[in-house]
Design a protein around this motif. Structure first.
Motif, short mmCIF file in Angstrom:
data_model
loop_
_atom_site.label_atom_id
_atom_site.label_comp_id
_atom_site.label_asym_id
_atom_site.label_seq_id
_atom_site.Cartn_x
_atom_site.Cartn_y
_atom_site.Cartn_z
N GLY A 1 10.29 10.98 16.45
CA GLY A 1 9.95 10.46 17.77
C GLY A 1 11.00 10.80 18.82
O GLY A 1 10.69 11.13 19.96
N ALA A 2 12.29 10.72 18.42
CA ALA A 2 13.37 11.08 19.34
C ALA A 2 13.31 12.55 19.72
O ALA A 2 13.57 12.92 20.88
N SER B 1 0.84 -1.20 0.00
CA SER B 1 0.00 0.00 0.00
C SER B 1 0.87 1.25 0.00
O SER B 1 2.07 1.21 0.22
N ASP B 2 0.22 2.39 -0.25
CA ASP B 2 0.93 3.66 -0.27
C ASP B 2 1.02 4.29 1.12
O ASP B 2 1.62 5.36 1.28
N LEU B 3 0.40 3.66 2.09
CA LEU B 3 0.36 4.22 3.44
C LEU B 3 1.67 3.95 4.17
O LEU B 3 2.16 2.82 4.20
N SER B 4 2.25 4.99 4.76
CA SER B 4 3.48 4.85 5.52
C SER B 4 3.15 4.39 6.94
O SER B 4 2.51 5.12 7.71
N VAL B 5 3.58 3.20 7.29
CA VAL B 5 3.29 2.62 8.60
C VAL B 5 4.51 2.67 9.52
O VAL B 5 4.39 2.73 10.74
N THR B 6 5.71 2.65 8.93
CA THR B 6 6.94 2.62 9.71
C THR B 6 7.06 3.84 10.62
O THR B 6 6.87 4.98 10.16
N PRO B 7 7.36 3.67 11.90
CA PRO B 7 7.54 4.80 12.81
C PRO B 7 8.66 5.73 12.35
O PRO B 7 9.68 5.27 11.83
N LEU C 1 12.96 13.80 23.60
CA LEU C 1 13.93 14.63 24.32
C LEU C 1 13.25 15.86 24.92
O LEU C 1 13.51 16.22 26.08
N GLY C 2 12.39 16.50 24.14
CA GLY C 2 11.66 17.65 24.68
C GLY C 2 10.71 17.25 25.78
O GLY C 2 10.59 17.93 26.81
N GLY C 3 10.05 16.11 25.58
CA GLY C 3 9.11 15.63 26.59
C GLY C 3 9.80 15.27 27.90
O GLY C 3 9.27 15.54 28.98
#
Length: 248
Positions: A201-202, A190-196, A206-208
């Motif tokens: 995220g990093a 599919s054309d949908l990007s599933v990979t994180p 770090l900010g969180g």
């Protein structure tokens, strides 16, 4: 000492199954994020309005335990001012820790600062499961919704729910990321990007981490009413943006 472990484990047990369901629903049936933003916006809008309603004194009366806890906090502030201590000394005392009293399928109770707080075990588990579905679909971790629920519907003090909500969100987030990574081969065609997105995220992490450390460090020095007010404003503002994006 302000970590409510029974609440933490209940949220974890309820959230993880829901997150796996939410991830599959998002990828397979609802790839358009606007739909989920609208749904999450309605939930946050209701909770935000409920907090504002309670803060204005028009909601249901706070529990005697919550009133007693707030009174003790305010008394310490007055005593510190009379003794001309620094402002930070007026927070919760070191002995204000969570002590588990009872855990059963029907109810769970714990003591904090001399007051006993009780909530429905199945109620918290059920809400955590539903929030897990939303969190798995949209990636919000669940804490943003669960924490206000614990305050408004279960009457739990804000000083004891933050650690439990953050801890459960941490484990749920790890589970969600791993689950999304595992289902990548199922949607390669599919054309949908599933990979994180690990770099993004990093950056969030770090900010969180910095914000979470400061928030947890200074929470005990801030009145519960002020925390609720900030939470209500943030939720209401975010909810309006989420709901309006579907129409504009």
């Amino acid at each position: 000492g302000r970590m409510a472990w029974p609440l933490f484990w209940l949220v974890v047990i309820g959230t993880l199954p829901g997150m796996s369901i939410g991830a599959v629903l998002r990828v397979k049936y609802f790839p358009d994020p606007r739909t989920f933003k609208f749904f999450v916006g309605l939930v946050l809008l209701y909770i935000g309005l409920r907090l504002i309603y309670d803060l204005l004194g028009r909601g249901k009366e706070a529990s005697p335990e919550s009133k007693a806890l707030e009174a003790k906090f305010n008394q310490r502030i007055r005593e510190a001012r009379r003794q001309k201590k620094i402002r930070l000394s007026s927070g919760l005392p070191p002995e204000a820790t969570v002590k588990t009293l009872e855990i059963s399928l029907k109810k769970t109770s714990y003591e904090f600062y001399g007051e006993t707080f009780t909530f429905s075990t199945l109620g918290v588990g059920s809400i955590s499961f539903l929030v897990g579905i939303v969190g798995g679909a949209y990636g919000i971790g669940g804490g943003a919704i669960l924490a206000p629920f614990f305050v408004t519907f279960f009457g739990l003090p804000v000083y004891t729910i933050a650690g439990a909500a953050l801890g459960a969100t941490f484990l749920a987030s790890i589970f969600g990321v791993v689950f999304y990574q595992l289902i990548v081969p199922l949607f390669t065609a599919s054309d949908l990007s599933v990979t994180p997105d690990w770099l993004l995220g990093a950056s969030f992490g770090l900010g969180g981490l910095a914000g979470i450390y400061l928030g947890a460090r200074f929470q005990r020095f801030v009145p519960a009413r002020f925390i609720k007010t900030v939470l209500a404003v943030v939720l209401f503002t975010l909810a309006v943006r989420y709901v309006s994006q579907l129409f504009f």
